[in-house]
Design an enzyme around this catalytic site. Structure first.
Site, PDB file in Angstrom:
ATOM      1  CE1 TYR A 117      -8.783  -0.502   9.210  1.00 22.78           C
ATOM      2  CE2 TYR A 117      -9.562   0.601  11.084  1.00 22.78           C
ATOM      3  CZ  TYR A 117      -8.298   0.294  10.068  1.00 22.78           C
ATOM      4  OH  TYR A 117      -7.523   0.991   9.880  1.00 22.78           O
ATOM      5  CB  THR A 121       0.213   3.947  -4.677  1.00 21.18           C
ATOM      6  OG1 THR A 121      -0.817   3.386  -3.865  1.00 21.18           O
ATOM      7  CG2 THR A 121       1.243   2.288  -5.002  1.00 21.18           C
ATOM      8  CG  ASN A 144       0.909   1.357   4.780  1.00 24.12           C
ATOM      9  OD1 ASN A 144       0.196   1.933   5.544  1.00 24.12           O
ATOM     10  ND2 ASN A 144       0.536   1.466   3.458  1.00 24.12           N
ATOM     11  N   GLY A 199       0.227  -1.439   0.196  1.00 20.22           N
ATOM     12  CA  GLY A 199       0.187  -0.071  -0.426  1.00 20.22           C
ATOM     13  C   GLY A 199       1.141   1.237   0.137  1.00 20.22           C
ATOM     14  CB  THR A 209      -4.098   1.496  -8.893  1.00 23.83           C
ATOM     15  OG1 THR A 209      -5.143   0.975  -8.793  1.00 23.83           O
ATOM     16  CG2 THR A 209      -3.531   1.861 -10.089  1.00 23.83           C
ATOM     17  CB  ALA A 258      -9.052  -7.302  10.856  1.00 23.12           C
ATOM     18  CE  LYS A 259      -5.899  -1.952  10.117  1.00 20.62           C
ATOM     19  NZ  LYS A 259      -4.126  -1.918   9.275  1.00 20.62           N
TER      20      LYS A 259
HETATM   21  N1  LIG Z   1      -5.349   7.352   7.497  1.00 26.87           N
HETATM   22  C1  LIG Z   1      -6.301   7.056   8.736  1.00 26.87           C
HETATM   23  O1  LIG Z   1      -6.318   7.909  10.054  1.00 26.87           O
HETATM   24  C2  LIG Z   1      -5.816   5.732   9.483  1.00 26.87           C
HETATM   25  C3  LIG Z   1      -5.301   5.708  11.177  1.00 26.87           C
HETATM   26  C4  LIG Z   1      -5.560   3.998  11.933  1.00 26.87           C
HETATM   27  C5  LIG Z   1      -4.332   3.362  10.721  1.00 26.87           C
HETATM   28  N2  LIG Z   1      -4.273   3.536   9.375  1.00 26.87           N
HETATM   29  C6  LIG Z   1      -3.883   2.227   8.841  1.00 26.87           C
HETATM   30  O2  LIG Z   1      -2.644   2.735   8.060  1.00 26.87           O
HETATM   31  C7  LIG Z   1      -2.780   2.009   6.522  1.00 26.87           C
HETATM   32  C8  LIG Z   1      -2.825   3.289   5.836  1.00 26.87           C
HETATM   33  O3  LIG Z   1      -3.685   3.747   5.312  1.00 26.87           O
HETATM   34  P1  LIG Z   1      -4.151   5.190   4.825  1.00 26.87           P
HETATM   35  O4  LIG Z   1      -5.040   5.892   5.675  1.00 26.87           O
HETATM   36  O5  LIG Z   1      -2.136   5.682   4.610  1.00 26.87           O
HETATM   37  O6  LIG Z   1      -4.877   4.634   3.770  1.00 26.87           O
HETATM   38  P2  LIG Z   1      -5.303   5.117   2.079  1.00 26.87           P
HETATM   39  O7  LIG Z   1      -4.381   6.134   2.053  1.00 26.87           O
HETATM   40  O8  LIG Z   1      -6.159   4.418   1.455  1.00 26.87           O
HETATM   41  O9  LIG Z   1      -3.997   4.027   1.157  1.00 26.87           O
HETATM   42  C9  LIG Z   1      -3.541   2.645   1.202  1.00 26.87           C
HETATM   43  C10 LIG Z   1      -2.981   2.019   0.261  1.00 26.87           C
HETATM   44  O10 LIG Z   1      -3.036   0.342   0.103  1.00 26.87           O
HETATM   45  C11 LIG Z   1      -3.417   0.006  -1.589  1.00 26.87           C
HETATM   46  N3  LIG Z   1      -4.317  -1.209  -1.155  1.00 26.87           N
HETATM   47  C12 LIG Z   1      -5.507  -1.522  -0.851  1.00 26.87           C
HETATM   48  N4  LIG Z   1      -6.402  -1.949  -1.323  1.00 26.87           N
HETATM   49  C13 LIG Z   1      -5.392  -3.089  -1.524  1.00 26.87           C
HETATM   50  C14 LIG Z   1      -5.578  -4.050  -1.940  1.00 26.87           C
HETATM   51  N5  LIG Z   1      -6.556  -4.665  -1.867  1.00 26.87           N
HETATM   52  N6  LIG Z   1      -4.093  -5.042  -1.892  1.00 26.87           N
HETATM   53  C15 LIG Z   1      -3.252  -4.639  -2.265  1.00 26.87           C
HETATM   54  N7  LIG Z   1      -3.498  -2.827  -2.074  1.00 26.87           N
HETATM   55  C16 LIG Z   1      -4.453  -2.344  -1.584  1.00 26.87           C
HETATM   56  C17 LIG Z   1      -4.308   1.355  -1.731  1.00 26.87           C
HETATM   57  O11 LIG Z   1      -3.517   1.693  -3.197  1.00 26.87           O
HETATM   58  P3  LIG Z   1      -4.722   0.966  -4.282  1.00 26.87           P
HETATM   59  O12 LIG Z   1      -5.636   1.104  -4.054  1.00 26.87           O
HETATM   60  O13 LIG Z   1      -4.255   0.871  -5.773  1.00 26.87           O
HETATM   61  O14 LIG Z   1      -4.129  -0.637  -3.973  1.00 26.87           O
HETATM   62  C18 LIG Z   1      -2.899   2.738  -1.269  1.00 26.87           C
HETATM   63  O15 LIG Z   1      -1.853   2.581  -1.910  1.00 26.87           O
HETATM   64  C19 LIG Z   1      -3.937   1.431   7.098  1.00 26.87           C
HETATM   65  O16 LIG Z   1      -3.333   0.197   7.170  1.00 26.87           O
HETATM   66  C20 LIG Z   1      -5.078   2.153   8.411  1.00 26.87           C
HETATM   67  O17 LIG Z   1      -5.597   0.681   8.346  1.00 26.87           O
HETATM   68  C21 LIG Z   1      -5.011   4.601   9.340  1.00 26.87           C
END
Ligand SMILES: NC(=O)c1ccc[n+]([C@@H]2O[C@H](COP(=O)([O-])OP(=O)(O)OC[C@H]3O[C@@H](n4cnc5c(N)ncnc54)[C@H](OP(=O)(O)O)[C@@H]3O)[C@@H](O)[C@H]2O)c1
Length: 257
Positions: A150, A16, A82, A14, A40, A153-154
C-alpha cells in the site's frame, strides 16, 4: 472559506465514507456541485450531490465516469482522488503475493492515473482545474510490518503527482498531494480490528499499538474533517500559487523535516 468555489464542478472519489465524505460535505457547503463515486451508494446523498457507482479497480471505470460527468456538466473544475485502502495483510515481504501487490497498485495508483487521464483534456481545454491526490504519511515513513505494498503504491502516487504538476502547471492546472497520518474513519477502524484479530489482542490494545507505532505528537487520531479543511483550502483560489506540493496533516507524526 472564500466564495471562489461556488458553482464549480468537483469529482470526489470514495466520497461516501471517512475522509472522502468529509471532503464532499465541505465542498457541497461551499456551493460546489459534487459528483461522488464509490462502489456502494451512501444511505443519504444530500445537498444536490450526484452519485455514480464505480469500482475504480476496473480499468474501464475512469472512462465511464468521465463520460457521465462531462455529458451532464460539460466541465470539471476539481478532482479529489481520495478512494484508496490498504488491501493487503501485514507481515512484510513474505506475506505478500503478486495479487496483493497488484490489488494495492490498481486501487491506490492506477485508478488515479486513469481518472486524471480521462478528465485532464477537459481541464486543459478550460485552461483551469485543480487536482488533489490523497496519499498517506506511510508513503514517506513506511511501516513494513503493516503496509508495505500500500505505501509503495502511494509513494508512486507522490512522484506521479509531482511530475504531473510540472507537466500541466503551465496549462492552468494545479496538482497537489495531501498526506494524512492516522484518521478516525471506517477504514482505520477496520484496520485496527484486523490487527486485533490476527494478533489475538483486543481492539483497544490494537489501537494503542498503532498509535505507539506511528507516534503522534498531538496524541490522537485526526477527525476526517481536519483533512477536509486542508483539501478545501487547497482547491480554493486562496491557494492559487500552491502547486506540486505534498502536505502532511498528521498531528506531527512524520519525524523528519
Ligand atoms: N484513515 C486513515 O487513517 C488514512 C491515513 C492515511 C491515508 N488515508 C487515505 O485516505 C483515503 C480515504 O481513506 P478513508 O480512511 O476515509 O477510507 P474509508 O473510510 O474506507 O472510505 C473509502 C471510500 O472509498 C470507497 N472505495 C473503496 N474502494 C473502492 C473501489 N475499489 N472503487 C471505488 N471506491 C472505493 C469507499 O466506498 P465503497 O466501499 O462503497 O466502494 C469509501 O467511500 C484513502 O486514499 C486512504 O489511503 C487514510
Amino acid at each position: 472559506m472564500d466564495n471562489s468555489l461556488k458553482g464549480q464542478v468537483a469529482l470526489v472519489t470514495g466520497g461516501t465514507k471517512g475522509i472522502g465524505k468529509a471532503i464532499v460535505d465541505k465542498l457541497s457547503n461551499a456551493g460546489v456541485q459534487v459528483i461522488v463515486t464509490a462502489r456502494t451508494a451512501a444511505k443519504e446523498i444530500t445537498n444536490g450531490q450526484h452519485f455514480i457507482s464505480a469500482d475504480l479497480t476496473q480499468r474501464e471505470s475512469a472512462e465511464t465516469l468521465a463520460k457521465e460527468i462531462l455529458g451532464k456538466y460539460g466541465r470539471i473544475d476539481i478532482i479529489v482522488n481520495n478512494a484508496g485502502a490498504n488491501l493487503s495483510p501485514g507481515g512484510g515481504f513474505s506475506a505478500l503475493s503478486d495479487e496483493h501487490w497488484i490489488n494495492d497498485w490498481q486501487l491506490n495508483f492506477m485508478s488515479v492515473v486513469r481518472i486524471n487521464k480521462a478528465l485532464l483534456p477537459t481541464m486543459i481545454e478550460q485552461k483551469s482545474g485543480v487536482i488533489i491526490n490523497i496519499s498517506t504519511g506511510a508513503a514517506k515513513q513506511p511501516i513494513w510490518e503493516m503496509t508495505m505494498s500500500y505505501s509503495s503504491a502511494k509513494a508512486a502516487l507522490n512522484v506521479y503527482s509531482k511530475a504531473l504538476a510540472n507537466e500541466v502547471g503551465s496549462k492552468g492546472i494545479r496538482v497537489n498531494v495531501v498526506s494524512p497520518g492516522v484518521v478516525k474513519t471506517p477504514l482505520m477502524l477496520e484496520f485496527i480490528d484486523n490487527i486485533a484479530e490476527s494478533s489475538n489482542i483486543t481492539s483497544d490494545e490494537a489501537f494503542k499499538a498503532v498509535m505507539d507505532k506511528v507516534g503522534v505528537p498531538l496524541g490522537r487520531m485526526a477527525e476526517p474533517e481536519e483533512v477536509a479543511n486542508l483539501v478545501a483550502f487547497l482547491v480554493s483560489t486562496e491557494a492559487k500559487y500552491i502547486n506540486g506540493t505534498n502536505y502532511s496533516v498528521d498531528g506531527g507524526a512524520l519525524p523528519t523535516i
